[in-house]
Design an enzyme around this catalytic site. Structure first.
Site, PDB file in Angstrom:
ATOM      1  N   SER A  59      15.853 -16.973 -35.293  1.00 16.71           N
ATOM      2  CA  SER A  59      16.574 -18.195 -34.743  1.00 16.71           C
ATOM      3  C   SER A  59      15.582 -18.350 -33.270  1.00 16.71           C
ATOM      4  CB  SER A  59      18.098 -17.854 -34.437  1.00 16.71           C
ATOM      5  OG  SER A  59      18.427 -19.072 -33.725  1.00 16.71           O
TER       6      SER A  59
ATOM      7  N   LYS B 192      22.579 -14.932 -40.089  1.00 19.31           N
ATOM      8  CA  LYS B 192      21.744 -16.056 -39.758  1.00 19.31           C
ATOM      9  C   LYS B 192      22.255 -17.362 -40.154  1.00 19.31           C
ATOM     10  CE  LYS B 192      18.353 -18.347 -38.142  1.00 19.31           C
ATOM     11  NZ  LYS B 192      18.230 -19.824 -38.598  1.00 19.31           N
TER      12      LYS B 192
ATOM     13  N   HIS C  52      25.333 -17.952 -38.065  1.00 25.41           N
ATOM     14  CA  HIS C  52      24.728 -18.423 -36.688  1.00 25.41           C
ATOM     15  C   HIS C  52      24.739 -19.815 -36.761  1.00 25.41           C
ATOM     16  CE1 HIS C  52      21.408 -19.566 -34.554  1.00 25.41           C
ATOM     17  NE2 HIS C  52      21.759 -18.985 -33.499  1.00 25.41           N
ATOM     18  N   ASN C  53      23.899 -20.409 -37.879  1.00 30.58           N
ATOM     19  CA  ASN C  53      23.857 -21.860 -37.988  1.00 30.58           C
ATOM     20  C   ASN C  53      24.890 -22.622 -38.023  1.00 30.58           C
ATOM     21  OD1 ASN C  53      21.108 -20.869 -38.111  1.00 30.58           O
ATOM     22  ND2 ASN C  53      20.378 -22.405 -39.599  1.00 30.58           N
TER      23      ASN C  53
ATOM     24  N   GLU D 233      26.295 -23.056 -34.860  1.00 26.37           N
ATOM     25  CA  GLU D 233      25.423 -23.890 -34.040  1.00 26.37           C
ATOM     26  C   GLU D 233      26.063 -25.362 -34.384  1.00 26.37           C
ATOM     27  OE1 GLU D 233      20.943 -25.281 -35.284  1.00 26.37           O
ATOM     28  OE2 GLU D 233      21.241 -23.238 -34.466  1.00 26.37           O
TER      29      GLU D 233
END
Length: 484
Positions: A131, A185, A188-189, A192
């Site tokens: 990232s 990940k 995480h996105n 986001e």
């Protein structure tokens, strides 16, 4: 290429791959072999960056021959079939003990499948979430590798050399085995998505309610970035709002089409959460908000639907108080988004037998990645104090912040609803907060309905066992076992 010896290789030299290769080459101790399906890109990268000392290869065999054993290669190509094609080509020239790293945004079940298949050849396969975008790839990303313990021995020092550094610590950790890195990940996105939507809702409320210009709102965000909301996304929001379009002289935000794109990771986060039974309502609403924005044909028709009679305007003397309410609502909703995201990581770890350290994850997100923020230190502190913390937002720091902000949060959601301003992430986050702290939920009625039409049974609060009411008969209650 006799005598040439690279400790790491990169396959796929589009912008992310090229920047990652340059980052690797800039760190002491690394020599980087590079390969691209089109050799022209390889030649361009070598000629534009002679200082990198790249070892270019025209074939996969040449690429493999230029790597020290155990050979280690990072794939930076499009997810899906292109990734599978590169893996197959590398397996033809790699040997047992070598390491293939997929640094793209792969869907974690694909990573689990690939790791299992590659492991059977004796080669290690690592799915690594990376990232930070193009800039992070070049200067220091946050890296979330999965894979075997064996591969981490070789790969760990290399990834630590290129990762972002936050408070003296490299933003990389061995997340867990097989698909764990790409899973983290993905979440995480998803976080986001929620973070960005909440910021957009805050901007929309302030602009519509106060009439302030984008440049004036940029100053507000810049001020917020000096406090508890300090983060990369708040920082760049101010930059975007200040930008003036050269062609029209208008604020750039006013000439950008209001349709937000998505590459799938938000939807994956929500789909996976549904399968795990984890409510991530803030992330879901942020994902749906992008979907809604991307249907202009429906929005054009629906524009004729009625809204509130009065236009929303904050009285001049109340502007500062309203802006502070929005700031507090943003922070409270952000806490919910991260709490939900960490719930999903915990549930995923349990489902797939990954040993994921939630505190370590919050630490590697402090630098390099898109959601990097001062706030993540508080998450790390919370898990350090209580590693088994069941609900992140109940940690003392976050509970205090929610206590301090909840009245403002409620005012903002009420104002948005009464004014006809869509604030789905603010609203759903508040509903989740009230739902999870509720003493009793109306799920009891839902369970009664399910038993009525489908004999799905229910449990009672006053005694053990599972029960069913004979709704189509005399409506007496029986123990569920008696129905079979």
């Amino acid at each position: 290429m006799p005598g040439a010896s690279a400790n790491i290789g990169v396959v796929g030299l589009a912008v992310m791959g090229s920047n990652l290769a340059r980052n690797l080459a800039s760190r002491e101790g690394n020599t980087v072999a590079i390969f691209n399906r089109s050799y022209e890109k390889t030649e361009t990268l070598v000629s534009e960056h002679p200082e990198a000392g790249f070892l270019p290869a025209k074939t996969y065999q040449e690429f493999a021959d230029s790597l020290q054993k155990p050979r280690t290669a990072i794939i930076m190509v499009k997810a899906g079939r292109p990734t599978d094609a590169v893996i197959d080509s590398l397996l033809e020239v790699f040997e047992p003990g070598d390491i293939i790293v997929d640094g793209g945004n792969a869907y974690f079940p694909d990573t689990i499948r690939r790791e299992k298949a590659v492991r059977e050849t004796g080669v290690n396969f690592v799915g690594a979430g990376i990232s930070g975008g193009e800039e992070g790839a070049l200067t220091g990303p946050s890296i979330m590798p999965g894979g075997s313990d064996e591969s981490w021995v070789t790969l760990g020092p290399i990834l630590k050399s290129i990762a972002a550094v936050a408070e003296g610590e490299p933003c990389v950790t061995h997340v867990g085995h097989d698909g764990a890195g790409h899973f983290v990940k993905m979440v995480h996105n998803g976080i986001e998505y929620a973070d960005m939507q909440l910021i957009a809702e805050a901007y929309d409320l302030i602009r519509r309610g106060t009439g302030k210009t984008p440049a004036e709102i940029a100053d507000i965000f810049a001020e917020w970035n000096r406090g508890e909301l300090e983060s990369y996304l708040i920082e760049i929001t101010a930059e975007v709002l200040r930008q003036i379009d050269a062609a029209t002289g208008q604020p750039l935000v006013d000439v950008i089409v209001d349709q937000a794109g998505a590459k799938g990771t938000g939807a994956w986060t929500v789909q996976t959460a549904l399968s795990l039974g984890v409510p991530v309502s803030g992330i879901a609403e942020a994902t749906f908000a992008r979907s809604l924005s991307s249907h202009p044909e429906q929005r054009a028709v629906a524009a004729a639907l009625p809204g509130p009679d009065d236009e929303f305007t904050v009285a001049p003397e109340d502007v500062d108080a309203f802006i502070e309410d929005v700031r507090l609502a943003l922070y409270a909703s952000k806490i919910v988004a991260y709490s939900q995201g960490f719930d999903e990581i915990r549930a995923g770890a349990a489902e797939y037998d990954w040993n994921i350290d939630l505190g370590a994850i919050s630490k590697i997100w402090r630098g390099g990645c898109i959601i990097r923020a001062q706030f993540l230190n508080r998450i790390a502190d919370a898990y350090a104090a209580e590693p088994g913390l069941p609900v992140l937002m109940t940690a003392p720091y976050f509970a205090e912040a929610l206590t301090r902000g909840q009245a403002a949060w409620r005012r903002v959601v009420v104002t948005a609803a009464q004014s006809g301003i869509p604030a789905p992430a603010f609203s759903s986050s508040l509903s989740y907060y009230d739902g999870i702290r509720a003493d009793r939920l109306p799920a009891a009625l839902v369970q009664g309905q399910r038993d009525f039409f489908g004999a799905h049974t229910y449990k009672r609060i006053d005694k053990d066992g599972t029960f069913h009411t004979q709704w189509s008969g005399d409506r007496t209650e029986i123990e569920a076992e008696d129905t079979h």
